[in-house]
Design a protein around this motif. Sequence first.
Motif, mmCIF file in Angstrom:
data_model
loop_
_atom_site.group_PDB
_atom_site.id
_atom_site.type_symbol
_atom_site.label_atom_id
_atom_site.label_comp_id
_atom_site.label_asym_id
_atom_site.label_seq_id
_atom_site.Cartn_x
_atom_site.Cartn_y
_atom_site.Cartn_z
ATOM 1 N N THR A 282 5.837 -10.804 11.810
ATOM 2 C CA THR A 282 5.487 -9.388 11.901
ATOM 3 C C THR A 282 6.567 -8.514 11.281
ATOM 4 N N ASN A 283 7.827 -8.754 11.646
ATOM 5 C CA ASN A 283 8.910 -7.920 11.126
ATOM 6 C C ASN A 283 9.080 -8.088 9.619
ATOM 7 N N MET A 284 8.894 -9.289 9.119
ATOM 8 C CA MET A 284 9.055 -9.505 7.690
ATOM 9 C C MET A 284 7.940 -8.815 6.904
ATOM 10 N N VAL A 285 6.683 -9.034 7.314
ATOM 11 C CA VAL A 285 5.549 -8.392 6.638
ATOM 12 C C VAL A 285 5.655 -6.877 6.754
ATOM 13 N N PHE A 286 5.968 -6.426 7.946
ATOM 14 C CA PHE A 286 6.046 -4.995 8.213
ATOM 15 C C PHE A 286 7.157 -4.352 7.395
ATOM 16 N N GLY A 287 8.316 -5.001 7.328
ATOM 17 C CA GLY A 287 9.428 -4.452 6.572
ATOM 18 C C GLY A 287 9.151 -4.397 5.082
ATOM 19 N N ILE A 288 8.613 -5.486 4.530
ATOM 20 C CA ILE A 288 8.322 -5.515 3.095
ATOM 21 C C ILE A 288 7.264 -4.478 2.738
ATOM 22 N N ARG B 99 -5.887 -12.551 6.666
ATOM 23 C CA ARG B 99 -5.337 -12.170 5.376
ATOM 24 C C ARG B 99 -5.694 -10.735 5.008
ATOM 25 N N TRP B 100 -6.920 -10.307 5.321
ATOM 26 C CA TRP B 100 -7.331 -8.945 4.972
ATOM 27 C C TRP B 100 -6.531 -7.915 5.761
ATOM 28 N N LEU B 101 -6.209 -8.232 7.007
ATOM 29 C CA LEU B 101 -5.389 -7.328 7.794
ATOM 30 C C LEU B 101 -3.988 -7.208 7.185
ATOM 31 N N THR B 102 -3.420 -8.330 6.761
ATOM 32 C CA THR B 102 -2.096 -8.311 6.138
ATOM 33 C C THR B 102 -2.101 -7.460 4.875
ATOM 34 N N LEU B 103 -3.136 -7.590 4.054
ATOM 35 C CA LEU B 103 -3.239 -6.775 2.843
ATOM 36 C C LEU B 103 -3.379 -5.291 3.182
ATOM 37 N N THR B 104 -4.123 -4.994 4.241
ATOM 38 C CA THR B 104 -4.303 -3.603 4.646
ATOM 39 C C THR B 104 -2.998 -2.990 5.120
ATOM 40 N N ILE B 105 -2.158 -3.788 5.786
ATOM 41 C CA ILE B 105 -0.856 -3.296 6.247
ATOM 42 C C ILE B 105 0.005 -2.884 5.058
ATOM 43 N N PHE B 106 -0.157 -3.549 3.913
ATOM 44 C CA PHE B 106 0.555 -3.156 2.698
ATOM 45 C C PHE B 106 -0.077 -1.916 2.066
ATOM 46 N N PHE B 107 -1.408 -1.839 2.066
ATOM 47 C CA PHE B 107 -2.123 -0.783 1.366
ATOM 48 C C PHE B 107 -2.066 0.547 2.111
ATOM 49 N N GLN B 108 -2.187 0.507 3.431
ATOM 50 C CA GLN B 108 -2.351 1.721 4.235
ATOM 51 C C GLN B 108 -1.201 2.724 4.113
ATOM 52 N N PRO B 109 0.069 2.323 4.241
ATOM 53 C CA PRO B 109 1.134 3.334 4.160
ATOM 54 C C PRO B 109 1.292 3.949 2.773
ATOM 55 N N ALA B 110 0.891 3.226 1.727
ATOM 56 C CA ALA B 110 1.002 3.775 0.368
ATOM 57 C C ALA B 110 0.086 4.973 0.201
ATOM 58 N N ILE B 111 -1.132 4.871 0.711
ATOM 59 C CA ILE B 111 -2.071 5.989 0.618
ATOM 60 C C ILE B 111 -1.592 7.156 1.470
ATOM 61 N N GLY B 112 -1.123 6.855 2.691
ATOM 62 C CA GLY B 112 -0.632 7.916 3.561
ATOM 63 C C GLY B 112 0.541 8.661 2.960
ATOM 64 N N ALA B 113 1.425 7.939 2.272
ATOM 65 C CA ALA B 113 2.602 8.574 1.666
ATOM 66 C C ALA B 113 2.199 9.572 0.586
#
Length: 242
Positions: free
Chosen positions: A99-105, A150-164
């Motif tokens: 969690t911390n690694m995926v979340f941090g990256i 896997r789709w949730l992991t990809l969404t965790i990467f995608f979601q903050p980029a749009i919010g930013a």
Amino acid sequence: MATVPMFAVVLKPWLSWRGVFAVAGGAVLIVTLIFQLFVKVGRERGEPPTIGNIFPLLKLPSFWILMLFLGFALGSVQGIYMMIPTFMISEVGFSPVFTNMVFGISRFVPVIALLTAGLILDKIGIRRTIFAVMGLSGLSIVFLGLFSGRWLTLTIFFQPAIGALAVPAVLSALSSIGPPGSRNVALSMTLPIASFIASGGVPAFVGFMGDAVSFSFGFILIGLFMIFLACLTPFLRLNIAD
């Protein structure tokens, strides 16, 4: 946002959770001292929040709409950020290290997205940018509640980029409402309430829903509300050609 989760993984075998907080807090104090010593700009004063500056803003529907926009735009980054680790570990079942690694990256992605914000604003305009990024940010938060694996992991990467991308667009709109003399007042009045929504209201609501129903349901409701907010974009009245 990007490095602290990784620091937590690295320091946890050596320090208690209090020690990890102490290292993070010490780093903030050092950076604050460096800022005070070496940054010389920003010492000028803006317009005071007088009645003559405040009341024209309070009478503008666009001011209240943009306050909500900024609150939930920041909330899509900060508020959701606070709850995702708990959601990933307690509800999804990911390990703390993963969690911390995926979340941090994933927190590096908004930095890259922000580099494109000026180009997007220039190409399609402030109003269209706000509509697109608020709607897509809300949709990505809905996906956090719907997806798994896997789709949730990809969404965790995608979601903050749009919010930013939503934040600079809303700030640009705020700087273009009301009389020129009250624009800094618009920012100073909006930011505290927006920060309260982002760092207080959004995580508190998602946490409450996590106890009452599920974190996923809380994400879905926040995302749907952001999509609704995007539909208010045509009501914005900006003092620029857009």
